[in-house]
Scaffold this motif. Structure first.
Motif, PDB file in Angstrom:
ATOM      1  N   ALA A 233       0.824  -1.202   0.000  1.00  0.00           N
ATOM      2  CA  ALA A 233       0.000   0.000   0.000  1.00  0.00           C
ATOM      3  C   ALA A 233       0.862   1.259   0.000  1.00  0.00           C
ATOM      4  CB  ALA A 233      -0.916  -0.010   1.219  1.00  0.00           C
ATOM      5  N   ARG A 234       1.943   1.221   0.785  1.00  0.00           N
ATOM      6  CA  ARG A 234       2.822   2.395   0.824  1.00  0.00           C
ATOM      7  C   ARG A 234       3.419   2.700  -0.540  1.00  0.00           C
ATOM      8  NH1 ARG A 234       4.824   4.918   4.973  1.00  0.00           N
ATOM      9  NH2 ARG A 234       4.171   3.234   6.369  1.00  0.00           N
ATOM     10  N   GLN A 235       3.841   1.660  -1.271  1.00  0.00           N
ATOM     11  CA  GLN A 235       4.447   1.858  -2.586  1.00  0.00           C
ATOM     12  C   GLN A 235       3.451   2.454  -3.578  1.00  0.00           C
ATOM     13  OE1 GLN A 235       5.990  -1.746  -4.268  1.00  0.00           O
ATOM     14  NE2 GLN A 235       6.843  -0.747  -6.066  1.00  0.00           N
ATOM     15  N   ALA A 236       2.164   2.064  -3.469  1.00  0.00           N
ATOM     16  CA  ALA A 236       1.164   2.530  -4.431  1.00  0.00           C
ATOM     17  C   ALA A 236       0.630   3.920  -4.109  1.00  0.00           C
ATOM     18  CB  ALA A 236       0.005   1.538  -4.468  1.00  0.00           C
ATOM     19  N   LEU A 237       0.686   4.316  -2.843  1.00  0.00           N
ATOM     20  CA  LEU A 237       0.006   5.553  -2.451  1.00  0.00           C
ATOM     21  C   LEU A 237       0.929   6.718  -2.078  1.00  0.00           C
ATOM     22  CD1 LEU A 237      -2.795   3.978  -0.210  1.00  0.00           C
ATOM     23  CD2 LEU A 237      -3.023   4.793  -2.558  1.00  0.00           C
ATOM     24  N   THR A 238       2.216   6.448  -1.894  1.00  0.00           N
ATOM     25  CA  THR A 238       3.124   7.517  -1.471  1.00  0.00           C
ATOM     26  C   THR A 238       3.259   8.630  -2.493  1.00  0.00           C
ATOM     27  OG1 THR A 238       4.949   6.107  -2.219  1.00  0.00           O
ATOM     28  CG2 THR A 238       4.491   6.152   0.126  1.00  0.00           C
ATOM     29  N   ALA A 239       2.931   8.355  -3.780  1.00  0.00           N
ATOM     30  CA  ALA A 239       3.060   9.385  -4.816  1.00  0.00           C
ATOM     31  C   ALA A 239       1.901  10.380  -4.800  1.00  0.00           C
ATOM     32  CB  ALA A 239       3.157   8.724  -6.188  1.00  0.00           C
ATOM     33  N   MET A 241      -0.971  13.026  -3.044  1.00  0.00           N
ATOM     34  CA  MET A 241      -0.951  14.107  -2.063  1.00  0.00           C
ATOM     35  C   MET A 241      -2.314  14.218  -1.388  1.00  0.00           C
ATOM     36  SD  MET A 241       2.103  15.359  -2.363  1.00  0.00           S
ATOM     37  CE  MET A 241       1.978  16.961  -1.573  1.00  0.00           C
ATOM     38  N   GLY A 242      -2.349  14.911  -0.246  1.00  0.00           N
ATOM     39  CA  GLY A 242      -3.607  15.248   0.390  1.00  0.00           C
ATOM     40  C   GLY A 242      -4.447  14.039   0.788  1.00  0.00           C
ATOM     41  N   CYS A 243      -5.545  13.843   0.038  1.00  0.00           N
ATOM     42  CA  CYS A 243      -6.467  12.747   0.339  1.00  0.00           C
ATOM     43  C   CYS A 243      -5.807  11.399   0.171  1.00  0.00           C
ATOM     44  CB  CYS A 243      -7.700  12.842  -0.571  1.00  0.00           C
ATOM     45  SG  CYS A 243      -8.760  14.250  -0.197  1.00  0.00           S
ATOM     46  N   VAL A 244      -4.819  11.342  -0.737  1.00  0.00           N
ATOM     47  CA  VAL A 244      -4.117  10.075  -0.943  1.00  0.00           C
ATOM     48  C   VAL A 244      -3.344   9.698   0.320  1.00  0.00           C
ATOM     49  CG1 VAL A 244      -2.371   8.901  -2.334  1.00  0.00           C
ATOM     50  CG2 VAL A 244      -3.942  10.511  -3.413  1.00  0.00           C
ATOM     51  N   GLU A 245      -2.689  10.699   0.939  1.00  0.00           N
ATOM     52  CA  GLU A 245      -1.948  10.437   2.171  1.00  0.00           C
ATOM     53  C   GLU A 245      -2.891   9.963   3.275  1.00  0.00           C
ATOM     54  OE1 GLU A 245       1.312  10.645   2.253  1.00  0.00           O
ATOM     55  OE2 GLU A 245       1.412   9.943   4.331  1.00  0.00           O
ATOM     56  N   LYS A 246      -4.059  10.589   3.329  1.00  0.00           N
ATOM     57  CA  LYS A 246      -5.067  10.196   4.314  1.00  0.00           C
ATOM     58  C   LYS A 246      -5.541   8.757   4.080  1.00  0.00           C
ATOM     59  CE  LYS A 246      -9.563  11.510   6.100  1.00  0.00           C
ATOM     60  NZ  LYS A 246     -10.101  10.187   5.897  1.00  0.00           N
ATOM     61  N   CYS A 247      -5.696   8.422   2.793  1.00  0.00           N
ATOM     62  CA  CYS A 247      -6.114   7.059   2.435  1.00  0.00           C
ATOM     63  C   CYS A 247      -5.107   6.031   2.934  1.00  0.00           C
ATOM     64  CB  CYS A 247      -6.305   6.954   0.933  1.00  0.00           C
ATOM     65  SG  CYS A 247      -6.781   5.312   0.366  1.00  0.00           S
ATOM     66  N   LEU A 248      -3.825   6.351   2.775  1.00  0.00           N
ATOM     67  CA  LEU A 248      -2.779   5.444   3.222  1.00  0.00           C
ATOM     68  C   LEU A 248      -2.826   5.246   4.735  1.00  0.00           C
ATOM     69  CD1 LEU A 248      -0.198   3.777   2.805  1.00  0.00           C
ATOM     70  CD2 LEU A 248       1.103   5.918   2.946  1.00  0.00           C
ATOM     71  N   ASN A 249      -2.988   6.332   5.459  1.00  0.00           N
ATOM     72  CA  ASN A 249      -3.039   6.230   6.924  1.00  0.00           C
ATOM     73  C   ASN A 249      -4.222   5.383   7.379  1.00  0.00           C
ATOM     74  OD1 ASN A 249      -0.779   7.863   7.133  1.00  0.00           O
ATOM     75  ND2 ASN A 249      -1.975   9.751   7.332  1.00  0.00           N
ATOM     76  N   ASP A 250      -5.361   5.600   6.719  1.00  0.00           N
ATOM     77  CA  ASP A 250      -6.542   4.821   7.092  1.00  0.00           C
ATOM     78  C   ASP A 250      -6.343   3.339   6.804  1.00  0.00           C
ATOM     79  OD1 ASP A 250      -7.763   7.101   7.928  1.00  0.00           O
ATOM     80  OD2 ASP A 250      -8.968   7.376   6.122  1.00  0.00           O
ATOM     81  N   PHE A 251      -5.710   3.061   5.663  1.00  0.00           N
ATOM     82  CA  PHE A 251      -5.471   1.669   5.304  1.00  0.00           C
ATOM     83  C   PHE A 251      -4.568   0.991   6.333  1.00  0.00           C
ATOM     84  CE2 PHE A 251      -3.211  -1.779   3.280  1.00  0.00           C
ATOM     85  CZ  PHE A 251      -4.210  -2.446   2.586  1.00  0.00           C
ATOM     86  N   ASN A 252      -3.473   1.683   6.695  1.00  0.00           N
ATOM     87  CA  ASN A 252      -2.559   1.125   7.692  1.00  0.00           C
ATOM     88  C   ASN A 252      -3.268   0.871   9.018  1.00  0.00           C
ATOM     89  OD1 ASN A 252      -0.555   1.301   5.820  1.00  0.00           O
ATOM     90  ND2 ASN A 252       0.444   3.114   6.673  1.00  0.00           N
ATOM     91  N   ALA A 328      -7.897  -5.743  -0.450  1.00  0.00           N
ATOM     92  CA  ALA A 328      -8.025  -4.590   0.427  1.00  0.00           C
ATOM     93  C   ALA A 328      -7.516  -3.318  -0.233  1.00  0.00           C
ATOM     94  CB  ALA A 328      -7.262  -4.844   1.723  1.00  0.00           C
ATOM     95  N   LEU A 329      -6.389  -3.421  -0.932  1.00  0.00           N
ATOM     96  CA  LEU A 329      -5.813  -2.236  -1.560  1.00  0.00           C
ATOM     97  C   LEU A 329      -6.733  -1.678  -2.646  1.00  0.00           C
ATOM     98  CD1 LEU A 329      -3.536  -0.247  -1.931  1.00  0.00           C
ATOM     99  CD2 LEU A 329      -2.371  -1.904  -3.396  1.00  0.00           C
ATOM    100  N   GLY A 330      -7.297  -2.580  -3.460  1.00  0.00           N
ATOM    101  CA  GLY A 330      -8.198  -2.115  -4.521  1.00  0.00           C
ATOM    102  C   GLY A 330      -9.435  -1.444  -3.953  1.00  0.00           C
ATOM    103  N   LYS A 331      -9.965  -1.999  -2.880  1.00  0.00           N
ATOM    104  CA  LYS A 331     -11.136  -1.394  -2.269  1.00  0.00           C
ATOM    105  C   LYS A 331     -10.810  -0.041  -1.665  1.00  0.00           C
ATOM    106  CE  LYS A 331     -13.183  -5.904  -1.250  1.00  0.00           C
ATOM    107  NZ  LYS A 331     -13.556  -6.881  -0.196  1.00  0.00           N
ATOM    108  N   SER A 332      -9.609   0.078  -1.113  1.00  0.00           N
ATOM    109  CA  SER A 332      -9.209   1.364  -0.550  1.00  0.00           C
ATOM    110  C   SER A 332      -9.107   2.418  -1.640  1.00  0.00           C
ATOM    111  CB  SER A 332      -7.877   1.211   0.179  1.00  0.00           C
ATOM    112  OG  SER A 332      -7.505   2.417   0.804  1.00  0.00           O
TER     113      SER A 332
END
Length: 529
Positions: A233-239, A241-252, A328-332
């Motif tokens: 998830a980190r590799q796919a979402l680190t690029a 910004m903003g809502c994407v970063e929030k999405c990563l935190n929620d997923f973790n 899980a990643l696709g649903k996120s």
């Protein structure tokens, strides 16, 4: 004139009843001497008066007086009884019940006299014909415990029906129709049974140790899977910004919460198994000690608490269920798309839809997917005791706004259920500290006697003064960090998922997985006063 032989021995100056040096010696009409106390005590226990040595019978109780000459002889020579080569009683040993002054160690106990004897005082039982018939055993402390409390007779039999030790009179009174056997026979039978228990305990311990290893291995695999999912998830979402970063935190957060739940479940299972190992080890130690005792009464009394194994859980079907991260990643990412779309609508739409969406929850936590129907119902408010408000709103795949209120405690049940797909609804619980919320297969009236458990058709999250509890068997207690404002419920009918969320904190509360649904599910809400 020949000189008299004045050589006296202790035997010449000893009472034949107590075997001690004479104390206030008296002479019977037949010419024999005894301690004043000994001869009177002897006659007090008899129905006739006769000499203990020659058995001469006296028609009336003789009026005895102290033999002054013999008393002077005893005092002059100052003789005291010395028992040679006999050990004094040590702590933990059984003392002689006859010895006065310094007590000696008992060598035998008589089951008829109920007295323990040292070697000296045992002599009459080895010489007198009647006493020879008395059964002698190794020294036993507290011989009175071997007496029947009701009949004052020795306990020498065992009642098979009531599993208790009884005396001979008990077999013709309280236990008249019960089968009885000698204590030794029952002792041998119970010893054989205890031997089987001793052989079974190590096997049970080994089974539980293997189950512990199995659960630990499952947890380890779960950890590896969790770390892998977080890395992907980190590799796919680190690029982003903003809502994407929030999405990563929620997923973790979701993955960690699931892992934490799995670890907690495994920890509870391991504690249960380890406790049973400790209990069984103690039981095996007790059994071994009991197998080496020759005290039949103590053995049989203790056996009643050991014959049946302690209640233990059937661990053969228990498994630590690892959390599922499939898709899980696709649903996120789908949820991220929905979040971005919602934010765009907030900026460009000023109509009623904007007001409705204020009630929607931007839950970016698995397993809630984009495709789950998320239609808000009008908030329903109803006065309850105390003047407060109880607000609830439902989402389901039919978008039905029909609800059914049951009785006067504001139990609410949706009229329209669902039998497939995914559905999500929310309930505002702010200001209410006692409630039950979830789904049920029960479409009729709610019984006062119902037990909220999946086995009864209820998947319910309960809030009370002790916190949050998912009503399972056993119940699952959940941490509550802050007061809940709004609770979201997601159901995947086909996959057998029921998940609960803290909407305000955007935190996953609990998921019941592996459920089997065969009937329509209805959202249900119960308020407790």
């Amino acid at each position: 004139m020949a000189s008299a032989n004045t050589s006296w021995s202790e035997e010449n100056l000893s009472c034949t009843i107590c075997l001690e040096v004479f104390n206030s010696p008296v002479t019977t009409p037949c010419g024999h001497n005894f301690c004043n106390t000994c001869i009177h005590n002897f006659w007090d226990e008899k129905l006739e008066y006769k000499c203990p040595l020659c058995n001469e019978l006296f028609h009336t109780r003789p009026d005895l007086r102290v033999n002054i000459l013999l008393s002077e002889v005893v005092d002059r020579f100052g003789i005291s009884v010395r028992v040679k080569e006999e050990p004094c009683v040590e702590p933990g040993e059984v003392p002689c019940d006859v010895c006065t002054g310094t007590q000696l160690k008992a060598v035998k106990s008589c089951l008829v006299c109920l007295i323990s004897y040292c070697q000296t005082h045992l002599e009459p039982h080895q010489r007198v014909t009647v006493l020879k018939k008395h059964p002698l055993v190794e020294p036993i402390d507290r011989l009175e415990d071997r007496m029947c409390e009701k009949h004052d007779r020795i306990l020498e039999l065992f009642c098979k029906t009531e599993q208790v030790c009884v005396c001979l009179l008990c077999t013709v009174t309280d236990h008249k129709s019960h089968p009885v056997v000698p204590l030794k026979e029952e002792y041998e039978e119970k010893t054989a049974q205890l031997g089987k228990i001793e052989a079974e305990v190590p096997l049970r311990i080994q089974e539980r140790k293997l189950k512990i290893k199995e659960i630990k291995d499952t947890v380890e695999l779960s950890k590896k899977g969790a770390h892998k999912e977080i890395a992907d998830a980190r590799q796919a979402l680190t690029a982003l910004m903003g809502c994407v970063e929030k999405c990563l935190n929620d997923f973790n957060q979701m993955v960690k919460e699931r892992l934490k739940s799995t670890e907690k479940q495994a920890e509870d299972l391991i504690k249960g198994l380890e406790q049973e190992v400790v209990d069984l080890t103690k039981r095996m130690s007790t059994v071994k000690q009991l197998l080496h005792t020759e005290d039949h009464l103590h053995f049989l009394k203790a056996f009643r608490s050991l014959k049946d194994p302690p209640p233990t859980r059937n661990w053969t079907t228990v498994k630590a269920r690892p959390p599922s991260y499939e898709g899980a990643l696709g649903k996120s990412l789908d949820q991220l798309e929905e979040t971005l779309d919602m934010e765009m609508k907030k900026l460009h739409s000023g109509d009623e839809l904007k007001k409705v969406q204020q009630y929607k929850v931007d839950v970016a936590i698995e397993p809630l997917p984009l495709s789950a129907p998320r239609f808000v119902m009008p908030v329903v408010g109803k006065k309850v005791k105390g003047g407060g408000q109880w607000n609830h709103s439902y989402y389901n795949y039919k978008q039905s706004s029909e609800i059914r209120e049951d009785r006067n405690d504001l139990s609410v049940l949706a009229r329209q259920g669902f039998t497939s797909g995914r559905s999500y609804f929310e309930v505002e619980v702010k200001g209410n500290t006692k409630w039950n919320l979830g789904v049920t297969t029960i479409s009729g009236s709610i019984s006062d006697q119902i037990t909220f458990k999946p086995s009864h058709g209820y998947w319910i999250l309960t809030c009370n003064k002790d916190g949050l509890v998912f009503s399972d068997d056993p119940a699952v207690r959940l941490p509550l960090k802050a007061e809940l404002q709004k609770v979201g419920v997601f159901v995947d009918y086909d996959k057998g998922w029921v998940s609960f969320y803290d909407v305000g904190a955007r935190v996953h509360i609990y998921s019941a997985t592996g459920c089997t649904f065969s009937k329509p599910l209805f959202p249900i809400l119960c308020r407790e006063y």
